[in-house]
Scaffold this motif. Structure first.
Motif, mmCIF file in Angstrom:
data_model
loop_
_atom_site.group_PDB
_atom_site.id
_atom_site.type_symbol
_atom_site.label_atom_id
_atom_site.label_comp_id
_atom_site.label_asym_id
_atom_site.label_seq_id
_atom_site.Cartn_x
_atom_site.Cartn_y
_atom_site.Cartn_z
ATOM 1 N N SER A 30 5.027 -3.275 4.700
ATOM 2 C CA SER A 30 4.915 -2.311 3.600
ATOM 3 C C SER A 30 6.111 -2.475 2.678
ATOM 4 O O SER A 30 7.251 -2.424 3.125
ATOM 5 C CB SER A 30 4.870 -0.891 4.176
ATOM 6 O OG SER A 30 4.710 0.065 3.153
ATOM 7 N N THR B 30 6.637 -0.626 -0.402
ATOM 8 C CA THR B 30 7.105 0.632 -1.012
ATOM 9 C C THR B 30 6.728 1.865 -0.193
ATOM 10 O O THR B 30 6.835 2.991 -0.681
ATOM 11 C CB THR B 30 6.557 0.778 -2.457
ATOM 12 O OG1 THR B 30 5.123 0.703 -2.448
ATOM 13 C CG2 THR B 30 7.094 -0.326 -3.356
ATOM 14 N N SER C 182 -2.632 -4.715 -0.376
ATOM 15 C CA SER C 182 -3.134 -5.809 -1.205
ATOM 16 C C SER C 182 -1.977 -6.334 -2.043
ATOM 17 O O SER C 182 -1.334 -5.584 -2.780
ATOM 18 C CB SER C 182 -4.244 -5.282 -2.113
ATOM 19 O OG SER C 182 -4.695 -6.319 -2.946
ATOM 20 N N SER D 255 -2.751 -0.154 1.915
ATOM 21 C CA SER D 255 -2.804 0.504 0.613
ATOM 22 C C SER D 255 -3.068 -0.535 -0.482
ATOM 23 O O SER D 255 -2.773 -1.717 -0.312
ATOM 24 C CB SER D 255 -1.461 1.198 0.376
ATOM 25 O OG SER D 255 -1.418 1.754 -0.911
ATOM 26 N N GLY E 277 -6.981 -2.842 -7.570
ATOM 27 C CA GLY E 277 -7.995 -3.857 -7.267
ATOM 28 C C GLY E 277 -9.287 -3.280 -6.716
ATOM 29 O O GLY E 277 -9.508 -2.068 -6.690
#
Ligand SMILES: Cc1cc2nc3c(=O)[nH]c(=O)nc-3n(C[C@H](O)[C@H](O)[C@H](O)COP(=O)(O)O)c2cc1C
Length: 144
Positions: free
Chosen positions: A10, A12, A58, A90, A94
């Protein structure tokens, strides 16, 4: 005692927040859980597990994060056959193609995608997402 390992990347914090909700669900079901960031994952110990959750947002253009998660996934491709795999991550703008491709990859590895599909959340998980993620955690615990 067997446990559910939750391995995630991850950038952020959004996918990390998802991982924590899944872990809550596992604990609610009375099982042990281990949260592992992708950079710390040990492929040979994961190969001993029956149930694993994998999380990644993504990135790139609808792909897994390329410097840590994709190389890890390449290693996992060879060892996850027969396992129950929960997928989550997350995304931003998109069409969730990265998750559809990831599900196909897990199936091609000979593993099962728990619930038939991964959980894709736009941005940070909200209250409804939290419930869905905790439910996945309980389901994963039930598969141990
Ligand atoms: C380099 C980069 C590439 C990204 N590519 C996509 C993408 O192709 N599709 C998409 O829906 N979101 C994309 N995003 C948005 C992230 O998936 C989104 O911000 C996500 O919430 C990040 O999750 P994290 O907080 O777990 O890192 C991209 C973000 C970055 C930084």
């Amino acid at each position: 005692m067997s446990k559910v390992s939750i391995v995630y990347w991850s950038g952020t914090g959004n996918t990390e927040a998802m991982a924590y909700y899944i872990a809550e669900g596992v604990k609610e079901a009375g099982s042990e859980v281990e949260l592992i960031t992708a950079d710390m994952a040990n492929v040979s110990s994961l190969s001993e597990e029956k149930v694993v959750a994998l999380g990644c947002p993504s990135m790139g253009v609808e792909v897994l994060e390329e410097s840590v998660m994709e190389p890890l996934m390449c290693d996992l491709d060879g060892v996850i056959g027969g396992k129950q795999i929960g997928l989550f991550g997350s995304y931003g703008w998109g069409n969730q193609e990265w998750m559809r491709d990831w599900e196909d990859r897990i199936l091609a590895d000979g593993a099962t995608v728990v619930n038939g599909e991964g959980i894709a959340v736009n941005g940070a998980p909200g209250e409804n997402d939290a419930e869905e993620l905790k439910a996945l955690g309980r389901t994963l615990a039930g598969l141990l």
